[in-house]
Design an enzyme around this catalytic site. Structure first.
Site, PDB file in Angstrom:
ATOM      1  N   LEU A  15       0.822  -1.215   0.000  1.00  0.00           N
ATOM      2  CA  LEU A  15       0.000   0.000   0.000  1.00  0.00           C
ATOM      3  C   LEU A  15       0.851   1.258   0.000  1.00  0.00           C
ATOM      4  O   LEU A  15       0.418   2.305  -0.481  1.00  0.00           O
ATOM      5  CB  LEU A  15      -0.959  -0.014   1.196  1.00  0.00           C
ATOM      6  CG  LEU A  15      -1.992  -1.147   1.143  1.00  0.00           C
ATOM      7  CD1 LEU A  15      -2.966  -1.030   2.305  1.00  0.00           C
ATOM      8  CD2 LEU A  15      -2.752  -1.160  -0.179  1.00  0.00           C
ATOM      9  N   LEU A  52      11.852   0.783  12.297  1.00  0.00           N
ATOM     10  CA  LEU A  52      10.890   1.327  13.265  1.00  0.00           C
ATOM     11  C   LEU A  52      11.286   1.021  14.714  1.00  0.00           C
ATOM     12  O   LEU A  52      10.901   1.746  15.631  1.00  0.00           O
ATOM     13  CB  LEU A  52       9.480   0.799  12.979  1.00  0.00           C
ATOM     14  CG  LEU A  52       8.840   1.335  11.688  1.00  0.00           C
ATOM     15  CD1 LEU A  52       7.590   0.529  11.340  1.00  0.00           C
ATOM     16  CD2 LEU A  52       8.506   2.817  11.825  1.00  0.00           C
ATOM     17  N   GLY A  73       5.615  -1.495   9.144  1.00  0.00           N
ATOM     18  CA  GLY A  73       5.496  -2.582  10.112  1.00  0.00           C
ATOM     19  C   GLY A  73       5.160  -3.899   9.458  1.00  0.00           C
ATOM     20  O   GLY A  73       5.016  -3.989   8.234  1.00  0.00           O
ATOM     21  N   VAL A  74       5.033  -4.935  10.304  1.00  0.00           N
ATOM     22  CA  VAL A  74       4.632  -6.262   9.829  1.00  0.00           C
ATOM     23  C   VAL A  74       3.148  -6.210   9.489  1.00  0.00           C
ATOM     24  O   VAL A  74       2.346  -5.700  10.274  1.00  0.00           O
ATOM     25  CB  VAL A  74       4.905  -7.332  10.912  1.00  0.00           C
ATOM     26  CG1 VAL A  74       4.422  -8.696  10.459  1.00  0.00           C
ATOM     27  CG2 VAL A  74       6.391  -7.366  11.261  1.00  0.00           C
ATOM     28  N   ASN A 112      -8.541  -4.636  10.082  1.00  0.00           N
ATOM     29  CA  ASN A 112      -9.812  -5.299  10.413  1.00  0.00           C
ATOM     30  C   ASN A 112      -9.587  -6.472  11.360  1.00  0.00           C
ATOM     31  O   ASN A 112     -10.526  -6.911  12.024  1.00  0.00           O
ATOM     32  CB  ASN A 112     -10.512  -5.750   9.126  1.00  0.00           C
ATOM     33  CG  ASN A 112      -9.849  -6.961   8.483  1.00  0.00           C
ATOM     34  OD1 ASN A 112     -10.191  -8.109   8.784  1.00  0.00           O
ATOM     35  ND2 ASN A 112      -8.891  -6.730   7.598  1.00  0.00           N
ATOM     36  N   TYR A 136      -0.487 -10.329  15.316  1.00  0.00           N
ATOM     37  CA  TYR A 136      -0.509  -9.142  14.446  1.00  0.00           C
ATOM     38  C   TYR A 136      -1.670  -8.220  14.833  1.00  0.00           C
ATOM     39  O   TYR A 136      -1.495  -7.007  15.006  1.00  0.00           O
ATOM     40  CB  TYR A 136      -0.623  -9.612  12.990  1.00  0.00           C
ATOM     41  CG  TYR A 136      -1.076  -8.575  12.007  1.00  0.00           C
ATOM     42  CD1 TYR A 136      -0.278  -7.484  11.694  1.00  0.00           C
ATOM     43  CD2 TYR A 136      -2.322  -8.690  11.374  1.00  0.00           C
ATOM     44  CE1 TYR A 136      -0.700  -6.531  10.778  1.00  0.00           C
ATOM     45  CE2 TYR A 136      -2.744  -7.762  10.453  1.00  0.00           C
ATOM     46  CZ  TYR A 136      -1.926  -6.673  10.161  1.00  0.00           C
ATOM     47  OH  TYR A 136      -2.357  -5.733   9.260  1.00  0.00           O
ATOM     48  N   LYS A 140      -1.872  -4.315  16.467  1.00  0.00           N
ATOM     49  CA  LYS A 140      -2.663  -3.196  15.939  1.00  0.00           C
ATOM     50  C   LYS A 140      -3.600  -2.643  17.020  1.00  0.00           C
ATOM     51  O   LYS A 140      -3.804  -1.426  17.107  1.00  0.00           O
ATOM     52  CB  LYS A 140      -3.458  -3.650  14.707  1.00  0.00           C
ATOM     53  CG  LYS A 140      -2.580  -3.969  13.491  1.00  0.00           C
ATOM     54  CD  LYS A 140      -1.800  -2.756  13.026  1.00  0.00           C
ATOM     55  CE  LYS A 140      -0.949  -3.022  11.798  1.00  0.00           C
ATOM     56  NZ  LYS A 140      -0.108  -1.861  11.423  1.00  0.00           N
ATOM     57  N   SER A 166      -7.129  -4.293   0.969  1.00  0.00           N
ATOM     58  CA  SER A 166      -6.877  -3.303  -0.078  1.00  0.00           C
ATOM     59  C   SER A 166      -5.946  -3.895  -1.121  1.00  0.00           C
ATOM     60  O   SER A 166      -4.728  -3.939  -0.954  1.00  0.00           O
ATOM     61  CB  SER A 166      -6.305  -2.018   0.530  1.00  0.00           C
ATOM     62  OG  SER A 166      -6.419  -0.955  -0.392  1.00  0.00           O
TER      63      SER A 166
HETATM   64  C1  15L Z   1      -4.474  -7.382   6.737  1.00  0.00           C
HETATM   65  O1  15L Z   1      -4.376  -6.804   7.820  1.00  0.00           O
HETATM   66  C2  15L Z   1      -3.275  -7.671   5.903  1.00  0.00           C
HETATM   67  O2  15L Z   1      -2.311  -6.653   6.019  1.00  0.00           O
HETATM   68  C3  15L Z   1      -3.595  -7.877   4.452  1.00  0.00           C
HETATM   69  O3  15L Z   1      -2.499  -8.537   3.845  1.00  0.00           O
HETATM   70  C4  15L Z   1      -4.904  -8.637   4.192  1.00  0.00           C
HETATM   71  O4  15L Z   1      -4.705  -9.989   4.411  1.00  0.00           O
HETATM   72  C5  15L Z   1      -6.025  -8.063   5.040  1.00  0.00           C
HETATM   73  O5  15L Z   1      -5.688  -7.882   6.371  1.00  0.00           O
HETATM   74  C6  15L Z   1      -7.307  -8.908   4.990  1.00  0.00           C
HETATM   75  O6  15L Z   1      -7.904  -9.119   6.049  1.00  0.00           O
HETATM   76  O7  15L Z   1      -7.713  -9.295   3.911  1.00  0.00           O
END
Ligand code: 15L
Length: 264
Positions: A15, A52, A73-74, A112, A136, A140, A166
């Protein structure tokens, strides 16, 4: 242009590359940062590398900018140690630098997956409690809470953008609900940068999809109006994918496959 200098972290990521071209419309100078070298600066750009997890390096990339778009970030589920370095220590370093340098607006790429363990038959708002679906997602959620602290204590405004999926196009049936077009991503970030009072806001990063699990009613003050929709891809996605197994947690929960990734 509203901003003189914007910082984009994670500029070499998926992105980041999408935003690199688009964000030039928002500022006079775009400062691009990532961990490792990714080429030369073009017109109206500057490149500064930073890990970072390195507080001094993060301090130097934040110095002198008007606002930050934090995409670094990851970005997927995996072992905890790298997530802790880049996403937990990294976001502490970023907000400490913002505080020291008086940067008062941040667009934070949340996910999300912070609410990944809500079911796909539930519609949630920004007021629903987090239900992270992995390390992960936890990182967040940490970033969302940290930015809340820096708003309450220091007045630094943040939009926590819980980005759905996205990509250029939705890749599977789940993404018909979670899809955020690249242009809508840029529209959303532009709205977050330009709205007069941002405060500390949580907004779901999604296009105008018919099927959705998220309600952005709590983010109306941002003024984001999505213009794209996954619906034009629906028939093609159904044609190339299997009927999902309704007993699979990846089908039941909003986080999809992330809810069963690992253990690592
Ligand atoms: C995310 O947080 C990831 O960064 C991305 O690669 C997608 O997998 C996305 O979620 C998703 O939920 O589709």
């Amino acid at each position: 242009k509203l901003h003189k200098k914007l910082l984009l972290t994670g500029a070499a990521g998926g992105l980041g590359m999408v935003l690199r071209t688009r964000l030039k419309a928002n500022c006079s100078l775009l400062r691009l940062s990532d961990r490792v070298a990714f080429g030369a600066a073009e017109a109206d750009e500057e490149i500064m590398l930073a890990d970072l997890a390195d507080a001094a390096a993060v301090d130097s990339i934040v110095a002198g900018v008007d606002a930050i778009i934090h995409m670094g970030g990851v970005s997927v589920e995996g072992p905890f140690a790298p997530i802790m370095q880049a996403n937990i220590l990294g976001v502490v370093n970023l907000y400490e630098a913002a505080r020291k340098h008086g940067v008062n607006r941040v667009i934070f790429a949340s996910s999300n997956h912070v609410t990944g363990f809500y079911r796909q038959d539930q519609t949630i708002t920004a007021d629903h409690a987090p239900r992270p679906d992995g390390f992960y997602a936890l990182s967040k959620a940490f970033g969302e809470n940290l930015s809340r602290l820096y708003f309450d204590r220091y007045g630094i405004e943040t939009a926590c953008v819980r980005i759905g999926s996205s990509f250029a196009e939705p890749l599977d049936r789940r993404m018909l609900a979670t899809w955020l077009s690249f242009d809508d991503l840029h529209r959303l970030i532009t709205a977050c940068l330009t709205t007069p009072v941002l405060g500390h806001s949580i907004v779901f990063g999604m296009s105008h999809n018919a099927v959705t699990w998220w309600d952005n009613a709590k983010a109306r003050h941002i003024g984001y109006v999505p213009l794209d929709s996954s619906d034009i891809f629906r028939d093609a996605v159904y044609a190339k994918t299997q009927m999902p197994d309704a007993s699979d947690p990846a089908t039941v929960y909003q986080g999809g496959g992330f809810v069963k990734a690992g253990p690592f």
